[in-house]
Structure formats: C-alpha cells, structure tokens
Design an enzyme around this catalytic site. Sequence first.
Site, mmCIF file in Angstrom:
data_model
loop_
_atom_site.group_PDB
_atom_site.id
_atom_site.type_symbol
_atom_site.label_atom_id
_atom_site.label_comp_id
_atom_site.label_asym_id
_atom_site.label_seq_id
_atom_site.Cartn_x
_atom_site.Cartn_y
_atom_site.Cartn_z
ATOM 1 N N GLY A 1 -2.001 60.064 27.519
ATOM 2 C CA GLY A 1 -3.374 59.570 27.525
ATOM 3 C C GLY A 1 -4.423 60.487 26.931
ATOM 4 O O GLY A 1 -5.594 60.403 27.301
ATOM 5 N N SER A 2 -4.041 61.323 25.971
ATOM 6 C CA SER A 2 -5.083 62.185 25.385
ATOM 7 C C SER A 2 -6.090 61.358 24.585
ATOM 8 O O SER A 2 -7.282 61.674 24.569
ATOM 9 C CB SER A 2 -4.467 63.297 24.523
ATOM 10 O OG SER A 2 -3.844 62.776 23.377
ATOM 11 N N HIS B 1 -1.578 54.190 15.333
ATOM 12 C CA HIS B 1 -0.187 54.547 15.051
ATOM 13 C C HIS B 1 -0.160 55.888 14.313
ATOM 14 O O HIS B 1 -0.944 56.093 13.384
ATOM 15 C CB HIS B 1 0.480 53.448 14.205
ATOM 16 C CG HIS B 1 1.935 53.706 13.992
ATOM 17 N ND1 HIS B 1 2.887 53.400 14.941
ATOM 18 C CD2 HIS B 1 2.586 54.295 12.962
ATOM 19 C CE1 HIS B 1 4.077 53.774 14.486
ATOM 20 N NE2 HIS B 1 3.924 54.319 13.294
ATOM 21 N N ASP C 1 3.380 47.012 14.561
ATOM 22 C CA ASP C 1 2.707 47.822 13.520
ATOM 23 C C ASP C 1 2.443 47.086 12.213
ATOM 24 O O ASP C 1 2.423 47.709 11.151
ATOM 25 C CB ASP C 1 3.548 49.081 13.210
ATOM 26 C CG ASP C 1 3.837 49.892 14.459
ATOM 27 O OD1 ASP C 1 2.963 49.972 15.328
ATOM 28 O OD2 ASP C 1 4.952 50.443 14.554
HETATM 29 C C1 GAR Z 1 -0.373 58.906 19.803
HETATM 30 O O1 GAR Z 1 -0.006 59.806 18.797
HETATM 31 C C2 GAR Z 1 -0.299 57.487 19.272
HETATM 32 O O2 GAR Z 1 -0.632 57.378 17.919
HETATM 33 C C3 GAR Z 1 1.149 57.171 19.488
HETATM 34 O O3 GAR Z 1 1.456 57.733 20.744
HETATM 35 C C4 GAR Z 1 0.645 58.889 20.933
HETATM 36 C C5 GAR Z 1 -0.006 58.769 22.295
HETATM 37 O O4 GAR Z 1 -0.592 59.983 22.659
HETATM 38 N N1 GAR Z 1 1.404 55.784 19.441
HETATM 39 C C6 GAR Z 1 2.520 55.264 18.949
HETATM 40 O O5 GAR Z 1 3.431 55.947 18.540
HETATM 41 C C7 GAR Z 1 2.568 53.734 18.935
HETATM 42 N N2 GAR Z 1 3.613 53.278 18.091
HETATM 43 P P1 GAR Z 1 -1.594 60.044 23.878
HETATM 44 O O6 GAR Z 1 -0.926 59.317 25.055
HETATM 45 O O7 GAR Z 1 -1.770 61.521 24.146
HETATM 46 O O8 GAR Z 1 -2.854 59.379 23.466
#
Ligand code: GAR
Length: 201
Positions: free
Chosen positions: A21-22, A112, A153
Amino acid sequence: MDISLKVNQKTNIVLFASGGGSNVLRICQYFENNSKIQVAALFCNKSNAGVMDRVKPFGIPTFLFSKTQLESGEVLIKLKSIAPKLIVLAGFLLKLPQQIVSQFRRKIINIHPSLLPKFGGKGMYGIHVHQAVKNKGDTSTGMTIHYVDEQYDSGDIIFQKSVDIAPTDTPEDIAQKVLKLEHYYYASVIHALIEDLPYDW
Ligand code: GAR
C-alpha cells in the site's frame, strides 16, 4: 464486514489494494486536506495486507472482502452506495468482475509497473514484471496508468512515464525506480482526471 461511510458533499474516490500500500499511502496523503475530494474507502481482499494499517491514521473506512464476495455482487452493492467518481486500483491483484467494470466504465483506473503493452497480462505483477524486464535486457522501463476493462492491463492508456535501467540494476532496483515514478505521478493524475485538468506533464 461493515463500513461506515464519510457522508458529506465531497467527491468520492475509492481505493482497491491487496498489498503493502505505498501508493495508497501516497494518495491518502495527497488528498488528506483537499476540500473537494476525499478517499471515501479502502477496499482490500487480504486481511493481513500492510495497506490496512497504512490507512488507519487517516480514518478511512476499510472494507475487507473475499473473492466470493467480489464475484457475488456484494462488492458492487457497496460501491454503488458510495457512488465514487473514480475507483483507483493501487496494487490490487484480483480481476474485477465484468458487472463492476460495466457499471463503472471509464471510472476505474489502474497503475501497472511497466510501459504497457509491454510486460502486462495475467501473472505480470510486482517483481515478476521487473524480473521479466531484466531478463529481456531492456534499457528502460516505466509505469502506466490506464482505464480498466474486462481484460488484464488492456484498457486505454491515460499516462506513462519511463525511467532508464542501468546494466547493474537488479529487478529490485528497477522496482524501486518504477515505484518512485508511481508515487510521484499517480495522485496528481487522479486529481487531474477528477477535476478534468490537463495532465501532459
Ligand atoms: C506497484 O508497483 C503497482 O504498480 C503494482 O504493484 C505495486 C504495488 O505497490 N501493480 C501491479 O503489478 C498490478 N499488475 P504498493 O502496494 O506499495 O502500492
């Protein structure tokens, strides 16, 4: 699984997440003091996801749901009661069912961690994306913000930014570079979409 909503006149954003969740944190910080727009709820499908703790300081209602509840229409009912202007996926790893996509057409966006259409599709999430980029030997990568349609996507692209990859970068290094771009741009793009502002920075 009850949710108490913030009832007032603000424009509602709803966030969906499955992980750390950043990006959610960054979006909550960005809109915390906005007089017109608010994060009305976090929808999460994993009880142990770090994102659940990240939103606590903001007092944002959370709605924890199972895949069954997502697919049975329960999540759709909850969404309709909030009537969000925008549904924002931020590290959300389940596919949204067709009924949600069609009821909120062009009101759902996703981020993405690659330059779509490269390195997208089923199984392409998180570090798997950056590992694939590294394996291919690409010298740049980036992030994509796009509308969500029925496929993984594949919806229309809204915004992309690229970043260079050094030959010595590991997949983890690439992930950090891309995440930095995501944190820098995602909340501003959400804001611009809601307010119908230009976002060709
Ligand atoms: C992010 O890099 C986002 O782009 C990716 O997951 C990460 C979540 O990080 N999403 C995908 O890969 C979707 N296909 P976070 O939980 O720290 O925001």
